[in-house]
Design a protein around this motif. Structure first.
Motif, PDB file in Angstrom:
ATOM      1  N   LYS A  35      -1.211   3.108  -1.326  1.00  0.00           N
ATOM      2  CA  LYS A  35      -2.505   2.776  -1.933  1.00  0.00           C
ATOM      3  C   LYS A  35      -2.897   1.330  -1.618  1.00  0.00           C
ATOM      4  CE  LYS A  35      -5.908   3.935  -4.655  1.00  0.00           C
ATOM      5  NZ  LYS A  35      -6.807   5.033  -4.331  1.00  0.00           N
ATOM      6  N   ALA A  36      -1.893   0.454  -1.493  1.00  0.00           N
ATOM      7  CA  ALA A  36      -2.145  -0.957  -1.187  1.00  0.00           C
ATOM      8  C   ALA A  36      -2.228  -1.214   0.316  1.00  0.00           C
ATOM      9  CB  ALA A  36      -1.050  -1.826  -1.792  1.00  0.00           C
ATOM     10  N   LEU A  37      -2.079  -0.167   1.111  1.00  0.00           N
ATOM     11  CA  LEU A  37      -2.134  -0.263   2.577  1.00  0.00           C
ATOM     12  C   LEU A  37      -1.082  -1.235   3.128  1.00  0.00           C
ATOM     13  CD1 LEU A  37      -6.021  -0.409   2.992  1.00  0.00           C
ATOM     14  CD2 LEU A  37      -4.548   1.628   3.064  1.00  0.00           C
ATOM     15  N   MET A  38       0.134  -1.151   2.544  1.00  0.00           N
ATOM     16  CA  MET A  38       1.235  -2.029   2.953  1.00  0.00           C
ATOM     17  C   MET A  38       2.505  -1.203   3.123  1.00  0.00           C
ATOM     18  SD  MET A  38       0.819  -5.196   0.317  1.00  0.00           S
ATOM     19  CE  MET A  38      -0.727  -6.042   0.082  1.00  0.00           C
ATOM     20  N   SER A  39       3.456  -1.774   3.852  1.00  0.00           N
ATOM     21  CA  SER A  39       4.775  -1.147   3.917  1.00  0.00           C
ATOM     22  C   SER A  39       5.420  -1.279   2.543  1.00  0.00           C
ATOM     23  CB  SER A  39       5.648  -1.825   4.969  1.00  0.00           C
ATOM     24  OG  SER A  39       6.046  -3.103   4.526  1.00  0.00           O
ATOM     25  N   THR A  40       6.376  -0.424   2.266  1.00  0.00           N
ATOM     26  CA  THR A  40       7.022  -0.419   0.954  1.00  0.00           C
ATOM     27  C   THR A  40       7.665  -1.766   0.630  1.00  0.00           C
ATOM     28  OG1 THR A  40       7.415   1.946   1.184  1.00  0.00           O
ATOM     29  CG2 THR A  40       8.699   0.814  -0.469  1.00  0.00           C
ATOM     30  N   ALA A  41       8.421  -2.306   1.572  1.00  0.00           N
ATOM     31  CA  ALA A  41       9.121  -3.571   1.320  1.00  0.00           C
ATOM     32  C   ALA A  41       8.131  -4.729   1.126  1.00  0.00           C
ATOM     33  CB  ALA A  41      10.081  -3.884   2.458  1.00  0.00           C
ATOM     34  N   HIS A  42       7.124  -4.793   1.998  1.00  0.00           N
ATOM     35  CA  HIS A  42       6.127  -5.865   1.887  1.00  0.00           C
ATOM     36  C   HIS A  42       5.363  -5.737   0.563  1.00  0.00           C
ATOM     37  CE1 HIS A  42       3.362  -8.961   3.172  1.00  0.00           C
ATOM     38  NE2 HIS A  42       2.334  -8.151   2.959  1.00  0.00           N
ATOM     39  N   PHE A  43       5.004  -4.526   0.214  1.00  0.00           N
ATOM     40  CA  PHE A  43       4.297  -4.286  -1.041  1.00  0.00           C
ATOM     41  C   PHE A  43       5.130  -4.747  -2.235  1.00  0.00           C
ATOM     42  CE2 PHE A  43       3.797  -1.329  -4.655  1.00  0.00           C
ATOM     43  CZ  PHE A  43       2.544  -1.725  -5.075  1.00  0.00           C
ATOM     44  N   SER A  44       6.391  -4.377  -2.259  1.00  0.00           N
ATOM     45  CA  SER A  44       7.263  -4.762  -3.371  1.00  0.00           C
ATOM     46  C   SER A  44       7.375  -6.273  -3.498  1.00  0.00           C
ATOM     47  CB  SER A  44       8.656  -4.147  -3.211  1.00  0.00           C
ATOM     48  OG  SER A  44       8.585  -2.758  -3.358  1.00  0.00           O
ATOM     49  N   ARG A  45       7.543  -6.956  -2.361  1.00  0.00           N
ATOM     50  CA  ARG A  45       7.647  -8.419  -2.392  1.00  0.00           C
ATOM     51  C   ARG A  45       6.351  -9.062  -2.879  1.00  0.00           C
ATOM     52  NH1 ARG A  45      10.238  -7.471   2.487  1.00  0.00           N
ATOM     53  NH2 ARG A  45       8.350  -7.977   3.647  1.00  0.00           N
ATOM     54  N   ARG A  46       5.230  -8.619  -2.339  1.00  0.00           N
ATOM     55  CA  ARG A  46       3.939  -9.210  -2.695  1.00  0.00           C
ATOM     56  C   ARG A  46       3.560  -8.901  -4.152  1.00  0.00           C
ATOM     57  NH1 ARG A  46       2.128 -13.055  -1.321  1.00  0.00           N
ATOM     58  NH2 ARG A  46      -0.027 -12.446  -1.432  1.00  0.00           N
ATOM     59  N   PHE A  47       3.858  -7.679  -4.598  1.00  0.00           N
ATOM     60  CA  PHE A  47       3.553  -7.307  -5.976  1.00  0.00           C
ATOM     61  C   PHE A  47       4.336  -8.186  -6.939  1.00  0.00           C
ATOM     62  CE2 PHE A  47       3.453  -4.927  -9.878  1.00  0.00           C
ATOM     63  CZ  PHE A  47       2.248  -4.236  -9.851  1.00  0.00           C
ATOM     64  N   ARG A  48       5.618  -8.353  -6.670  1.00  0.00           N
ATOM     65  CA  ARG A  48       6.452  -9.186  -7.540  1.00  0.00           C
ATOM     66  C   ARG A  48       5.980 -10.641  -7.525  1.00  0.00           C
ATOM     67  NH1 ARG A  48      12.344  -8.562  -9.102  1.00  0.00           N
ATOM     68  NH2 ARG A  48      12.659 -10.414 -10.337  1.00  0.00           N
ATOM     69  N   ALA A  49       5.645 -11.145  -6.357  1.00  0.00           N
ATOM     70  CA  ALA A  49       5.175 -12.530  -6.256  1.00  0.00           C
ATOM     71  C   ALA A  49       3.851 -12.720  -6.991  1.00  0.00           C
ATOM     72  CB  ALA A  49       5.021 -12.922  -4.792  1.00  0.00           C
ATOM     73  N   THR A  50       3.003 -11.711  -6.983  1.00  0.00           N
ATOM     74  CA  THR A  50       1.682 -11.814  -7.594  1.00  0.00           C
ATOM     75  C   THR A  50       1.713 -11.572  -9.100  1.00  0.00           C
ATOM     76  OG1 THR A  50       0.669 -11.076  -5.529  1.00  0.00           O
ATOM     77  CG2 THR A  50      -0.690 -10.933  -7.518  1.00  0.00           C
ATOM     78  N   TYR A  51       2.445 -10.529  -9.529  1.00  0.00           N
ATOM     79  CA  TYR A  51       2.405 -10.115 -10.936  1.00  0.00           C
ATOM     80  C   TYR A  51       3.666 -10.448 -11.722  1.00  0.00           C
ATOM     81  CZ  TYR A  51      -1.760  -7.713  -9.395  1.00  0.00           C
ATOM     82  OH  TYR A  51      -2.991  -7.438  -8.862  1.00  0.00           O
ATOM     83  N   GLY A  52       4.683 -10.976 -11.068  1.00  0.00           N
ATOM     84  CA  GLY A  52       5.872 -11.424 -11.790  1.00  0.00           C
ATOM     85  C   GLY A  52       6.890 -10.355 -12.104  1.00  0.00           C
TER      86      GLY A  52
END
Length: 146
Positions: A35-52
């Motif tokens: 849904k975020a148009l990202m790879s799973t690993a990249h999405f997980s890293r960016r989500f954590r960095a953005t939302y904590g």
């Protein structure tokens, strides 16, 4: 903020909105990442960095938040567990206790008169569970600060 970071943020918001909207559905990180148009690993890293917190952790926090409202309304623990998309009452109870600080049964048995007197939008804000960082993470942060 760079244009790419703004695009990533918009995609992350779409994934977070998916979680908020479809928390009771079987969601997994690959579906959220898609849904975020990202790879799973990249999405997980960016989500954590953005939302904590990790995407799965965010999903479970939203599920517990919704379960808290159902339990306050008198629903049974098992029914609340299933209604929010959890399939194991034991895992649900463990996560609920970790986030809220008391078992679902104990939470259900308490009176919540202040919450009942508040408008729904205020009650949602005041009762939103806040995930606490584990002591190991806190120790690492303290150590890095010194």
């Amino acid at each position: 903020m760079t244009p790419q970071e703004l695009k990533d943020l918009a995609h992350l918001r779409r994934a977070r909105d998916l979680i908020d909207r479809e928390y009771a559905e079987p969601l997994d990180v690959p579906t959220m990442a898609q849904k975020a148009l990202m790879s799973t690993a990249h999405f997980s890293r960016r989500f954590r960095a953005t939302y904590g917190e990790t995407p799965y952790s965010y999903l479970m926090t939203r599920r517990i938040e919704r379960a808290m409202a159902l339990l306050r309304a008198g629903m049974s623990v098992t029914d609340a567990c299933m209604a929010v998309g959890c399939t194991s009452v034991g895992s649900f109870s463990s996560r609920f206790t970790e986030i809220v600080g008391q078992t679902p049964s104990a939470y259900r048995s308490h009176e919540h008169p202040a919450v009942k007197a508040m408008p729904t939008c205020m009650a949602k804000s005041h009762t939103r569970p806040v995930r606490k960082a584990s002591s190991r993470i806190e120790e690492a942060a303290m150590e890095a600060a010194t």
